[in-house]
Enzyme design. Structure first.
Site, PDB file in Angstrom:
ATOM      1  N   LYS A 203       6.609   3.248  48.850  1.00 50.61           N
ATOM      2  CA  LYS A 203       6.064   4.611  48.861  1.00 50.61           C
ATOM      3  C   LYS A 203       7.084   5.533  48.208  1.00 50.61           C
ATOM      4  O   LYS A 203       7.825   6.273  48.858  1.00 50.61           O
ATOM      5  CB  LYS A 203       5.754   5.057  50.300  1.00 50.61           C
ATOM      6  CG  LYS A 203       4.822   6.271  50.361  1.00 50.61           C
ATOM      7  CD  LYS A 203       3.457   5.967  49.796  1.00 50.61           C
ATOM      8  CE  LYS A 203       2.515   7.163  49.904  1.00 50.61           C
ATOM      9  NZ  LYS A 203       1.225   6.914  49.251  1.00 50.61           N
ATOM     10  N   SER A 404      -3.842   5.775  47.520  1.00 48.47           N
ATOM     11  CA  SER A 404      -3.436   6.455  48.749  1.00 48.47           C
ATOM     12  C   SER A 404      -4.663   7.084  49.424  1.00 48.47           C
ATOM     13  O   SER A 404      -5.558   6.378  49.841  1.00 48.47           O
ATOM     14  CB  SER A 404      -2.348   7.476  48.447  1.00 48.47           C
ATOM     15  OG  SER A 404      -1.489   7.641  49.561  1.00 48.47           O
TER      16      SER A 404
END
Length: 623
Positions: A203, A404
């Site tokens: 991430k 996402s």
């Protein structure tokens, strides 16, 4: 009284100034109104003429190819007049025009005019490539001609039956990849602490705020992604141009020597590499087209994309029902948002509208989003879940990016179809609590006060982040990540551990996501519509209706006529109103990044937003 008399001339002066400014404002807006009205009438009159035989369709793709226009039609019109808006062309209009032109006996050829083409995602380029392939089955020629082509423009040009560039032009193919700005030292120097909290090894969306360069994990993930995209690009171009495998890579590797061999002439280099079929000026291209088409007075008989789409008849609805297409494009934000962003509440309203419409029997959600608010994403996902619960099939079509939060809203569906080049995945969560206590120290500004609990001042951007607040936020983010992976596991019929293994915030392209079970298959928007129709038993040729927010009558007029009118309208007034000077891309990136960081500090207890936001955003764009 004396004071009043003394000030009277001053009052009369400012009163006169106000009268002049107010009058000028009214005159300007009245003139703008008449310009817009005249342009719309002109578009209606000229756009409504029936097509003549031997007409050439000019596919003039202006600006960026988008799923839907950003802002309302009125906002678009005014922004274009002022030169403040980047031009946009809807993907659906390009596809519809090519499919209609293939069957239209009045259209004898298509010209790809990409001189004002801004760009498109690899997924959108693939959609247009497929439409051009369908068109070529009509045996009508497709001619791509331009001053020069960049990498994205050439992807489309290569699909043409003939490709020409100007004798002083060229083709610029660079490959994929990017450099990012990293701000750790800069933020340390000014005294800003980003305080990043995240879940997921990959991430890396917020890595630039706490590092000075990409981590090994970032380089690994991006290398895997970009190498695959580049391999696919080369295969498409070399197949279309009938070039030996590896030709593009060798041409780039040996560019200095090969260019020198043709005397530094980029056009001759492009011709020698067989990327184009010839070097022609604009008048020479037009003369070639006139031989196959026809002339009106002294010019080629032609119709542009906007005017052609405007005169196409609407498809009559079939009695068995419709497939409703809902476009989810842009960042996902809390509350309501106009076109170009996905508001949790406004998008939920659109889905409910489709669910409660008896004529709509199935829903296709077209996703082109890098994500955003976790809360807003969950609102949208839940509405799709409820839509399936009432018996209406839901099929997700992933466009350029569905990562996402864009992946989160795709999880409640009967089928997920991604383009092979879609940027997807990025299953991960992060939060940011930037503080500027060191900056205030440098400015000799001090903060103090009294609170009844530590939580009341747990996060104040002017003070160091309380470790207890950091622990609370981290726990919340870990919970949301578990929720994310749990819902994904349920949707994909896998265990949370299996999803976690391919999650961790890592981004994949659609082909890689298919291999890892994150999507059901690779395909186009038309494949998603066909799947939804089949599931709802609507036949092979369903009526498709885009479900969009209600608009005023004036907005509908602008939408129906604006494509044909906008270029002329802008040309009529652009010289008077001017535009905005270009800013180099790296500077724009820094401005956007720092602005975004500052926005995270606005979510404090005194603001209207929650003090802590879980963010499911890849902060990425399609290559």
């Amino acid at each position: 009284m004396g004071v009043k008399r003394a000030l009277a001339p001053v009052g009369r002066f400012f009163g006169g100034v106000w009268w002049f400014l107010n009058g000028t404002r009214r005159v300007v807006f009245t003139l703008l109104f008449w310009v817009i009205l005249i342009a719309l009438i002109w578009a209606a009159v000229h756009g409504g003429k029936p097509l003549q035989d031997k007409t050439t369709l000019v596919l003039d793709i202006r600006g960026d190819v988008v799923e839907q226009f950003s802002g309302s039609p009125r906002d678009q019109a005014i922004a274009q007049i002022k030169g403040e808006a980047r031009a946009q062309t809807r993907l659906r209009d390009i596809l519809r025009a090519l499919d209609a032109a293939a069957k239209d006996d009045h259209i004898v050829q298509v010209v790809l005019n990409l001189d004002q083409f801004g760009g498109a995602t690899p997924a959108a380029l693939h959609e247009i490539e497929a439409a051009l392939t369908r068109f070529k089955t009509s045996k009508k020629p497709v001619v791509a001609a331009g001053l020069a082509f960049d990498q994205r423009g050439y992807y489309l040009a290569a699909q043409a039956t003939e490709v020409y560039i100007h004798p002083m032009g060229g083709v610029m193919i660079e490959g994929y990849g990017r450099y990012r700005n990293y701000y750790k030292d800069a933020l340390d120097r000014v005294g800003i602490s980003p305080n990043v909290l995240r879940v997921g090894t990959y991430k890396n969306a917020v890595e630039p705020y706490f590092a000075n360069g990409p981590s090994p994990a970032t380089l690994e993930a991006e290398g895997y992604l970009y190498d695959e995209l580049w391999a696919r690009y080369q295969t498409v171009i070399e197949t279309a141009r009938k070039l030996p495998k590896g030709s593009l890579q060798r041409a780039i590797d040996e560019l200095p020597q090969r260019l020198k061999a043709v005397g530094g002439d980029t056009a001759k280099f492009t011709l020698a590499e067989k990327l184009v079929d010839g070097l022609k000026t604009e008048d020479e291209v037009e003369a070639l087209l006139e031989k196959r088409g026809a002339k009106d007075e002294k010019r080629l008989r032609q119709i542009n994309l906007g005017a052609y789409v405007a005169q196409l008849p609407p498809k009559l609805p079939r009695p068995e029902g419709q497939v409703g297409v809902i476009v989810a494009e842009g960042e996902i934000v809390d509350g309501s948002a106009g076109p170009g962003k996905i508001g949790g509440e406004s998008m939920s309203k659109l889905i409910r509208q489709a669910r409660e419409d008896d004529k709509i029997k199935a829903v296709v959600l077209r996703v082109n989003s890098p994500g955003g608010s976790a809360f807003a994403s969950e609102l949208v996902r839940r509405e799709l879940e409820l839509t399936r619960a009432v018996g209406k099939p839901v099929v997700v079509s992933m466009g350029g990016v569905a990562a996402s939060g864009g992946y989160w809203i795709s999880m409640s569906s009967d089928e997920v179809i991604a383009d092979a080049s879609t940027i997807t995945g990025s299953i991960g969560v992060f939060g940011m609590l930037p503080t500027g206590e060191k900056l205030l120290d440098k400015l000799s500004v001090h903060t103090g006060g009294y609170t009844t609990t530590w939580l009341a001042s747990g996060y104040d951007p002017r003070r160091p982040l309380d470790p207890r607040m950091a622990q609370v936020v981290q726990s919340s983010i870990e919970h949301i990540y578990a929720d994310f992976t749990g819902k994904a596991a349920q949707a994909r019929k896998k265990s949370p551990q299996q999803i976690d293994a391919v999650g961790q915030g890592r981004v994949w392209i659609g082909a890689q996501a298919l291999e890892r079970g994150l999507v059901d298959r690779n395909g186009l928007l038309s494949d998603a519509i066909a799947s939804a129709a089949k599931r709802a038993k609507l036949g092979d040729d369903p009526t498709v209706r885009y479900v969009e927010p209600d608009r005023s009558a004036f907005d509908r007029v602008l939408t129906s006529m604006g494509d044909a009118a906008a270029p002329s309208l802008r040309g009529m007034v652009m010289h008077a109103l001017g535009g905005i000077p270009a800013v180099p891309a790296p500077l724009r990136e820094a401005q956007v990044d720092i602005t975004w960081l500052a926005e995270q500090a606005e979510a404090g207890p005194a603001g209207s937003r929650p003090p802590v936001r879980a963010i499911v955003h890849c902060l990425c764009t399609a290559p």
